[in-house]
Motif scaffolding. Structure first.
Motif: not given
Length: 71
Positions: A9-12, A17-25, A48-51, A53-58
């Motif tokens: 689920r975290q991967g989803e 997020l990757r699919e939906s970011t704009d040019s400024n990420r 999900h966002l906190k997790v 962030e804690r894991k270093g992806y965002i």
């Protein structure tokens, strides 16, 4: 630094997020992310966002409107 492994689920969430970011990420809104993932609760999206962030992806910045950034 190695990133922690994600659950399916975290991967989803990260992929959406990757699919939906704009040019400024930057993702548009937490509500839009929840809608795209079928998550009705904003608290569920925030969790999900906190997790991620804690894991270093965002990184997040609550002082900025579009404060979610991919790392």
């Amino acid at each position: 630094m190695a990133l922690e492994q994600l659950t399916e689920r975290q991967g989803e969430v990260l992929e959406k997020l990757r699919e939906s970011t704009d040019s400024n990420r930057c993702f548009t809104t937490i509500r839009q992310l929840g809608d795209a993932l079928g998550i009705n609760s904003l608290n569920g999206v925030v969790h999900h966002l906190k997790v991620l962030e804690r894991k270093g992806y965002i990184t997040t910045d609550s002082n900025v409107h579009n404060g979610i950034r991919l790392t």
